[in-house]
Design an enzyme around this catalytic site. Structure first.
Site, PDB file in Angstrom:
ATOM      1  CG  ASN A 256     -27.896-122.705 -61.439  1.00  0.00           C
ATOM      2  OD1 ASN A 256     -26.759-122.784 -60.955  1.00  0.00           O
ATOM      3  ND2 ASN A 256     -28.358-123.546 -62.341  1.00  0.00           N
TER       4      ASN A 256
ATOM      5  CB  SER B 219     -28.220-128.130 -62.827  1.00  0.00           C
ATOM      6  OG  SER B 219     -27.747-128.930 -63.901  1.00  0.00           O
TER       7      SER B 219
ATOM      8  CD  GLN C 131     -50.072 -98.189 -85.366  1.00  0.00           C
ATOM      9  OE1 GLN C 131     -50.995 -97.415 -85.582  1.00  0.00           O
ATOM     10  NE2 GLN C 131     -49.947 -99.314 -86.013  1.00  0.00           N
TER      11      GLN C 131
ATOM     12  CE  LYS D 281     -24.377-124.638 -60.750  1.00  0.00           C
ATOM     13  NZ  LYS D 281     -24.340-124.453 -62.212  1.00  0.00           N
TER      14      LYS D 281
ATOM     15  CB  THR E 250     -12.320 -99.729 -55.198  1.00  0.00           C
ATOM     16  OG1 THR E 250     -10.982-100.014 -54.809  1.00  0.00           O
ATOM     17  CG2 THR E 250     -13.010 -98.926 -54.094  1.00  0.00           C
ATOM     18  CG  HIS E 251     -10.084-100.854 -58.974  1.00  0.00           C
ATOM     19  ND1 HIS E 251      -9.907-100.187 -60.160  1.00  0.00           N
ATOM     20  CD2 HIS E 251      -9.912 -99.916 -57.999  1.00  0.00           C
ATOM     21  CE1 HIS E 251      -9.619 -98.912 -59.926  1.00  0.00           C
ATOM     22  NE2 HIS E 251      -9.626 -98.719 -58.616  1.00  0.00           N
TER      23      HIS E 251
ATOM     24  CG  ASN F 231     -53.226 -87.598 -85.840  1.00  0.00           C
ATOM     25  OD1 ASN F 231     -53.372 -88.819 -85.970  1.00  0.00           O
ATOM     26  ND2 ASN F 231     -52.977 -86.799 -86.865  1.00  0.00           N
TER      27      ASN F 231
ATOM     28  CE1 TYR G  24     -49.641 -90.494 -84.816  1.00  0.00           C
ATOM     29  CE2 TYR G  24     -50.148 -90.896 -87.125  1.00  0.00           C
ATOM     30  CZ  TYR G  24     -49.935 -91.370 -85.846  1.00  0.00           C
ATOM     31  OH  TYR G  24     -49.997 -92.706 -85.598  1.00  0.00           O
TER      32      TYR G  24
ATOM     33  CB  SER H 109     -51.955-100.343 -83.496  1.00  0.00           C
ATOM     34  OG  SER H 109     -53.129 -99.556 -83.569  1.00  0.00           O
TER      35      SER H 109
ATOM     36  CD  GLU I  49     -28.021-116.834 -63.241  1.00  0.00           C
ATOM     37  OE1 GLU I  49     -27.251-117.100 -64.175  1.00  0.00           O
ATOM     38  OE2 GLU I  49     -28.697-117.696 -62.656  1.00  0.00           O
TER      39      GLU I  49
ATOM     40  CE  LYS J  58     -50.193 -96.401 -79.516  1.00  0.00           C
ATOM     41  NZ  LYS J  58     -49.204 -95.734 -80.427  1.00  0.00           N
TER      42      LYS J  58
HETATM   43  N1  ARG Z   1     -52.593 -96.027 -83.818  1.00  0.00           N
HETATM   44  C1  ARG Z   1     -52.122 -94.689 -83.953  1.00  0.00           C
HETATM   45  C2  ARG Z   1     -50.874 -94.462 -83.136  1.00  0.00           C
HETATM   46  O1  ARG Z   1     -50.583 -95.259 -82.349  1.00  0.00           O
HETATM   47  C3  ARG Z   1     -53.177 -93.749 -83.499  1.00  0.00           C
HETATM   48  C4  ARG Z   1     -53.202 -92.480 -84.306  1.00  0.00           C
HETATM   49  C5  ARG Z   1     -53.510 -92.820 -85.703  1.00  0.00           C
HETATM   50  N2  ARG Z   1     -53.621 -91.682 -86.511  1.00  0.00           N
HETATM   51  C6  ARG Z   1     -53.555 -91.793 -87.828  1.00  0.00           C
HETATM   52  N3  ARG Z   1     -53.757 -90.743 -88.502  1.00  0.00           N
HETATM   53  N4  ARG Z   1     -53.298 -92.924 -88.420  1.00  0.00           N
HETATM   54  O2  ARG Z   1     -50.176 -93.499 -83.270  1.00  0.00           O
END
Ligand code: ARG
Length: 481
Positions: free
Chosen positions: A305, A297, A342, A303, A175-176, A130, A337, A43, A310, A345
């Site tokens: 734009n 364009s 993971q 044009k 409205t509408h 964790n 956990y 990660s 947008e 993120k």
């Molecule tokens: N990279 C993990 C996460 O984002 C961190 C915690 C990992 N814990 C584990 N026991 N693998 O959640």
């Protein structure tokens, strides 16, 4: 695609390949990770953005271990000094990131061990990744909330500035998407200021609920060492320590809540962007984008734009999708956990980046718009926009509103048949529909009269909008940040 020719640099003897660093869990394992598995579980590519919080959390944890008698003063100092060096490397871009070490936590810890030696191995005492990841995430959340709220405030300020210029500028209200009643442009702009205010509050509220220290929850059951979690919470700037270790390591509701607030905010911003996009059409002709916030364009020379607007409208899609992604990942997960978490993120960070990008471009774009107030004014009274005022006129003369509505409906029917506007009808014609019509009726159905009449709190009368503008300015004042 053509490759750029590589510039050849004279090379010294190639460095010997470094042996892959051993995993912290190597003791239990007899086989190395398959490279595909290692790549799949890593990660680091995305959680490396959490490094400042990871280091801060580790420093506080080392202090807490020291207070609990698990590190001597010199051990604690060695670790804290080592972490300062790690932070320096990270800040200056010289930190040797190693994806084989999976995540930012193990990268920081391993580097610390390299710098300070054996004692670095004491840092992870009583701690788990964790509770560590939740700490990093909560610290990150607090940080970005401040930035995003500032960004939202800048958008509000830009809208307030444009509203202050357009307090008396009539605009057809819809409205509408049908012409409905005249309003003033400032009223329309301020609507968004108040929406964004609630977004700003939602972000603040989400930060307040997330203001809880997870560290000390350990892997799931709580750390086995006598850590003063209240002192640690204070140290790291949290309002309290989490009261349940399972909850602390296993919930990601703070991410979901952020993403929900971000999705709602994206919805608001998409509507503002959509209004401007519509207003910039030849059909509406209410606004012109500055060249600096438009594109041309590649084929049609004429044009211009409104791409920026947008894209703001379009980016709401990913903001919604990111919320859905994390909600779905979290659904049905058993306590405590799970590695599934993971996956929180990338969607989260994407929403943060997306919102930041929108908030950076929107204020200057708003400041550079040219409102075609002449055209707005010209059309604000068209299409029977003051028919409600004509009915209200009869109400003021004593007619029940339902009757007045019906009378004016018939007046409109006649005018439509004759291809006239309300203002083209003479008093004699009007009196055929009701004897209550009098010489003062003309003045009651002008755009200005229609606007002026709506002087209630929250109405579009310039006087009322002036009060709303003052209220908006209070919301943006320092004491309300
Ligand atoms: N990279 C993990 C996460 O984002 C961190 C915690 C990992 N814990 C584990 N026991 N693998 O959640």
């Amino acid at each position: 695609m053509k490759r750029r020719p590589r510039t050849r640099r004279p090379r010294k003897t190639p460095p010997a390949p470094e042996p892959a660093p051993a995993k912290p869990w190597a003791g239990r394992f007899t086989q190395a990770a398959h490279p595909a598995a290692e790549r799949f579980t890593a990660s680091l590519a995305f959680d490396r953005r959490l490094w400042p919080y990871d280091v801060t959390g580790s420093v506080a944890w080392a202090e807490a271990l020291g207070r609990a008698g698990l590190l001597s003063a010199s051990e604690r100092d060695a670790i804290v000094t080592g972490l300062a060096a790690v932070r320096e490397e990270l800040a200056s871009g010289t930190f040797p990131f190693r994806p084989e070490l999976e995540d930012i936590h193990m990268n920081v810890e391993r580097r610390l061990q390299e710098l300070v030696g054996e004692v670095g191995g004491k840092l992870h005492t009583g701690r788990s990744r964790n509770d560590q990841i939740v700490l990093d995430e909560r610290l990150y959340l607090k940080d970005i909330l401040g930035r995003l709220r500032d960004g939202l405030r800048r958008v509000q300020e830009a809208l307030v500035a444009r509203a202050a210029e357009t307090l008396e500028a009539p605009l057809p209200g819809y409205t509408h998407l049908q012409r409905a009643q005249p309003i003033v442009l400032a009223h329309h702009l301020l609507a968004y200021v108040f929406m964004l205010q609630r977004d700003r509050e939602r972000l603040r509220d989400c930060g307040a609920r997330a203001d809880v220290l997870p560290l000390g929850a350990g892997a799931l059951a709580g750390t086995a060492f006598p850590i003063d979690r209240e002192a640690l919470a204070k140290d790291l700037g949290f309002a309290a320590a989490s009261p349940n270790s399972l909850d602390a390591v296993s919930d990601r509701d703070y991410v979901v809540e952020f993403l929900a607030a971000g999705a709602i905010c994206g919805m608001h911003l998409s509507r503002l962007a959509a209004d401007l996009t519509l207003w910039a059409t030849a059909e509406f002709g209410f606004v012109e984008f500055s060249d600096a916030f438009a594109t041309g364009s590649s084929i049609m020379p004429q044009k211009k734009n409104p791409d920026v607007a947008e894209l703001i409208r379009g980016k709401s899609g990913r903001l919604y999708g990111n919320l859905q992604a994390v909600l779905t990942t979290m659904k049905g997960l058993p306590l405590a956990y799970n590695s599934d978490m993971q996956e929180d993120k990338e969607p989260w960070f994407d929403s943060v980046d997306t919102l930041e990008a929108i908030l950076a471009v929107l204020p200057p774009m708003l400041a550079s718009l040219t409102f075609r107030t002449d055209r707005m004014r010209r059309v604000a009274g068209e299409n029977f926009a003051t028919a409600t005022d004509l009915a209200d006129y009869l109400v003021r003369k004593g007619l029940p509103f339902r009757r007045a509505h019906e009378v004016v409906g018939r007046v409109v029917r006649l005018a439509l048949d004759e291809g006239k506007g309300l203002e083209d009808l003479g008093l004699a014609e009007l009196r055929r529909f009701s004897p209550l019509f009098d010489g003062d009726v003309k003045d009651a159905i002008t755009v200005e009269a229609s606007l002026r009449a709506r002087a209630v709190t929250g109405g579009t009368a310039p006087a009322a909008v002036r009060r709303a503008l003052a209220q908006a300015r209070v919301l943006l004042g320092p004491e309300r940040s």
